[in-house]
Design an enzyme around this catalytic site. Structure first.
Site, PDB file in Angstrom:
ATOM      1  N   GLU A 147     -10.965 -11.514  -3.601  1.00  0.00           N
ATOM      2  CA  GLU A 147      -9.652 -11.304  -3.320  1.00  0.00           C
ATOM      3  C   GLU A 147      -9.012 -12.801  -2.691  1.00  0.00           C
ATOM      4  O   GLU A 147      -7.613 -12.737  -2.530  1.00  0.00           O
ATOM      5  CB  GLU A 147      -9.300 -10.387  -2.231  1.00  0.00           C
ATOM      6  CG  GLU A 147      -9.942  -9.093  -2.556  1.00  0.00           C
ATOM      7  CD  GLU A 147      -9.709  -8.076  -1.578  1.00  0.00           C
ATOM      8  OE1 GLU A 147      -8.782  -7.100  -1.872  1.00  0.00           O
ATOM      9  OE2 GLU A 147     -10.390  -7.969  -0.761  1.00  0.00           O
ATOM     10  N   ASP A 189      -4.566  -8.619  -3.514  1.00  0.00           N
ATOM     11  CA  ASP A 189      -4.759  -9.733  -2.695  1.00  0.00           C
ATOM     12  C   ASP A 189      -4.966 -11.129  -3.312  1.00  0.00           C
ATOM     13  O   ASP A 189      -4.340 -12.153  -2.709  1.00  0.00           O
ATOM     14  CB  ASP A 189      -5.833  -9.327  -1.699  1.00  0.00           C
ATOM     15  CG  ASP A 189      -5.195  -8.379  -0.548  1.00  0.00           C
ATOM     16  OD1 ASP A 189      -4.120  -8.531  -0.120  1.00  0.00           O
ATOM     17  OD2 ASP A 189      -6.068  -7.507  -0.434  1.00  0.00           O
ATOM     18  N   HIS A 242       0.778  -1.088   0.035  1.00  0.00           N
ATOM     19  CA  HIS A 242      -0.008  -0.069   0.152  1.00  0.00           C
ATOM     20  C   HIS A 242       0.887   1.236   0.099  1.00  0.00           C
ATOM     21  O   HIS A 242       0.429   2.367  -0.448  1.00  0.00           O
ATOM     22  CB  HIS A 242      -0.998  -0.079   1.231  1.00  0.00           C
ATOM     23  CG  HIS A 242      -2.127  -1.045   0.802  1.00  0.00           C
ATOM     24  ND1 HIS A 242      -2.118  -2.189   1.061  1.00  0.00           N
ATOM     25  CD2 HIS A 242      -3.207  -0.720   0.104  1.00  0.00           C
ATOM     26  CE1 HIS A 242      -3.292  -2.897   0.701  1.00  0.00           C
ATOM     27  NE2 HIS A 242      -3.878  -2.114   0.063  1.00  0.00           N
ATOM     28  N   CYS A 263      -9.829  -4.373 -10.019  1.00  0.00           N
ATOM     29  CA  CYS A 263      -9.544  -3.221  -9.328  1.00  0.00           C
ATOM     30  C   CYS A 263      -8.023  -3.097  -8.588  1.00  0.00           C
ATOM     31  O   CYS A 263      -7.619  -2.339  -7.912  1.00  0.00           O
ATOM     32  CB  CYS A 263     -10.330  -2.489  -8.318  1.00  0.00           C
ATOM     33  SG  CYS A 263     -10.822  -3.584  -7.137  1.00  0.00           S
TER      34      CYS A 263
HETATM   35  C1  PEP Z   1      -6.554  -5.715  -4.235  1.00  0.00           C
HETATM   36  O1  PEP Z   1      -6.296  -6.332  -3.290  1.00  0.00           O
HETATM   37  O2  PEP Z   1      -6.365  -5.877  -5.195  1.00  0.00           O
HETATM   38  C2  PEP Z   1      -7.101  -4.159  -3.831  1.00  0.00           C
HETATM   39  C3  PEP Z   1      -7.570  -3.698  -4.797  1.00  0.00           C
HETATM   40  O3  PEP Z   1      -7.274  -3.844  -2.750  1.00  0.00           O
HETATM   41  P1  PEP Z   1      -6.145  -3.354  -1.617  1.00  0.00           P
HETATM   42  O4  PEP Z   1      -4.845  -3.220  -2.723  1.00  0.00           O
HETATM   43  O5  PEP Z   1      -6.562  -2.106  -1.216  1.00  0.00           O
HETATM   44  O6  PEP Z   1      -5.786  -4.373  -0.881  1.00  0.00           O
HETATM   45 MG    MG Z   2      -7.483  -5.994  -1.109  1.00  0.00          MG
END
Ligand code: PEP
Ligand code: MG
Length: 581
Positions: free
Chosen positions: A437, A461, A195, A508
């Site tokens: 995920e 994820d 992140h 996403c």
């Molecule tokens: C993902 O896991 O692809 C996602 C979009 O959520 P995050 O990156 O916030 O875990």
């Molecule tokens: Mg995620």
């Protein structure tokens, strides 16, 4: 000139002087002192208090105007704790009675206080334990003359225009790097999919992470070139090399200008298939980039960032205001993801099961929300209230079974009933979708699709859990592979399940914004993408050059590869970069 390599973030280039943040792994010295040294030790501790207080004061002054009010309250609370006789006077008593050094005495007394707070019934008082730990840490660093790696201890003037070199940076720290006029950062730890990396990308800040100790070659004031695209750092480059990089910078700007001509163009393939491109956002600061990209709306609003850099969770009212601001500013559909704290997204304050949530396999995201409805309910109320001001959908992260979906749907139903009885407006047709995920959710996506209004594949994820690698652990970074055939098979499964249930499926994860995968995802049947706003036009450009008829059969080839290497070769064919059988 020396060059070092890591994982690049973003595609820009930063040039600037290095500012090395020292590491904060504290090994506290424990030793006995002579009676005659008692006053000296006590004075050391009192001086550390003064020093820490003055650091807090300059930190208060340097808080960016956009920082939540809570941040200042957070610092105030820590300053007050520094004057608390229970921490300082009691530590001095220990120095006197046990003839031990200041660090040791402070650690003992801090441990006593932590134990007391841990036993408190009241969650607010229990949370004070974290404050004691924070303050103790700072005092220890002052006593031992350690410069912390925590960004918030440095004043703006020192950091301005610099490339920060650190062991690691947290996503919470990264949120403020731009306001502090830092031009780039370089870390030993971390990965492209953490992140921290996602926040840096959203800030359009080139960076290099996962240097595996190579930062030891960098000293304060070294001139650096950080190349986010290639993942390289040049240390003290020659004039000629510098010139070359400055030219590359101009080319990057020119390319951005060219791409901007696509802003108003419809996102569709050569054969006329409309592809929806939405944006991912962490905070409202990204809204100008969303507008600039002309994205079809927000496909992922990561609400957990609203909970960072503060001493307690935002209230329902505060959340409502934040969600409403985004919904009214975007004037397009907004998918608000419910709280996905945990893993590397860490909070400063205490909350139930915090420790477990910090493990990627722990009680995080929807698991935490369902186990602690007192945390979840205010958020659901706030999102529903914001839905009266625009087209809002709710998205549930990290689903691993159908019961979780049922429980969230029932909580939403209950919350709606409460709002109705209070005469509070909300959109009764709010759609509820789920993130895929976890491999179990992907495999069960047919079942989940029957209960949900849409699915969104969180590949960041999904890859982590499918390949069993911690997405922030640089030691296993090399195994992180979006086109591992197992991952691709799961993605295809979810798209097919969505099609059968006639509900939209979006993707996403970071993969959606990487043009290397655009054709492959189209070939797998994906029609909805959500990504960092800064990449929307790049992906649109790819889409506008593809005829989906030409992709037929090719996805199958990549997906049926026997190994990641074979998949890579076949992807190259799909992308037209090289020819193999
Ligand atoms: C993902 O896991 O692809 C996602 C979009 O959520 P995050 O990156 O916030 O875990
Ligand atoms: Mg995620």
């Amino acid at each position: 000139m020396l060059s070092v390599f890591g994982s690049g973030i973003g595609r820009g280039i930063a040039i600037g002087k290095a500012y090395v943040l020292r590491q904060s792994d504290i090994q506290t010295p424990h030793y006995q002192i002579d009676k005659k040294d008692i006053t000296k030790e006590a004075t050391r501790l009192r001086n550390a208090v003064l020093d820490t207080k003055s650091k807090y004061k300059s930190l208060l002054k340097s808080l960016p105007s956009s920082a939540p009010k809570e941040s200042a309250a957070f610092i105030d609370a820590h300053m007050m704790m520094l004057s608390d006789p229970l921490l300082i006077d009691e530590s001095i008593k220990i120095i006197k009675s046990e003839f031990i050094n200041a660090e040791h005495a402070l650690m003992q007394q801090s441990g006593n206080l932590v134990k007391v707070f841990e036993q408190m019934q009241d969650p607010y008082l229990r949370a004070k334990k974290t404050d004691v730990e924070h303050v103790t840490n700072r005092l220890l660093r002052s006593l031992m003359g350690i410069v912390s790696h925590s960004l918030d201890e440095f004043n703006d003037e020192d950091l301005k225009g610099k490339i920060v070199i650190s062991k690691d940076l947290t996503p919470a720290e990264t949120m403020f790097v731009k306001e502090r006029k830092i031009v780039s950062f370089v870390t030993d730890l971390g990965s492209q999919i953490s992140h921290t990396a996602i926040v840096a990308r959203s800030l359009k800040m080139p960076a290099v992470v996962g240097l595996h100790g190579a930062t030891k070659y960098i000293s304060d004031d070294d001139l650096l070139v950080v190349d986010g695209l290639r993942g390289t750092i040049l240390i003290n480059p020659s004039e000629g090399v510098l010139k070359e990089y400055k030219q590359r910078l101009s080319k990057i700007r020119l390319r951005e200008k060219q791409l901007s001509t696509l802003t108003k163009k419809t996102s569709k393939t050569v054969d006329g298939k409309r592809i929806q491109l939405m944006a991912n956002v962490e905070t409202s600061k990204e809204l100008p980039a969303v507008k600039k990209s002309n994205a079809a709306g927000i496909g992922l609003y990561r609400t957990e960032y609203l909970f960072m850099n503060r001493s307690k969770a935002p209230t329902e009212q505060e959340q409502f205001r934040a969600y409403k601001r985004i919904v009214t500013a975007v004037e397009r559909p907004v998918i608000i993801r419910t709280l996905d704290i945990g893993g590397d997204k860490r909070l400063d304050f205490n909350y139930p099961n915090k420790k477990s949530s910090e493990s990627p396999l722990g009680l995080r995201a929807v698991r935490l929300c369902l186990n602690h409805v007192e945390v979840f309910k205010p958020q659901l109320r706030a999102i529903l209230r914001a839905s009266a001001f625009g087209k809002v959908s709710i998205m549930i992260p990290m689903i691993s079974n159908i019961d979780e979906v049922d429980q969230v749907l029932s909580l939403i139903k209950q919350t709606k009933a409460e709002l109705r009885s209070e005469n509070i407006d909300y959109d009764s047709r709010v759609k509820v979708g789920g993130m895929i995920e976890v491999p179990a959710a992907a495999i069960m996506s047919d079942i989940l699709a029957k209960k949900l209004d849409f699915l969104s594949i969180g590949t960041n994820d999904l890859i982590q859990y499918t390949l069993a690698i911690d997405r922030v652990d640089d030691a296993v970074n090399y195994l992180y592979d979006p086109i591992h055939p197992a991952v691709l098979q799961l993605i295809r499964l979810v798209i097919k399940a969505g099609n059968r249930a006639q509900i939209p499926v979006s993707l996403c994860g970071e993969m959606a914004g990487n043009v290397k995968y655009t054709r492959l995802l189209l070939a797998l049947g994906l029609r909805n993408f959500s990504m960092d706003a800064n990449y929307v036009l790049d992906v649109k450009e790819q889409i506008m050059g593809v005829n989906t008829d030409d992709l037929k059969g090719l996805a199958k080839k990549v997906i049926s590869a026997n190994s990641p290497i074979e998949a890579k070769e076949r992807l190259a064919v799909l992308n037209g970069a090289m020819r193999v059988n």
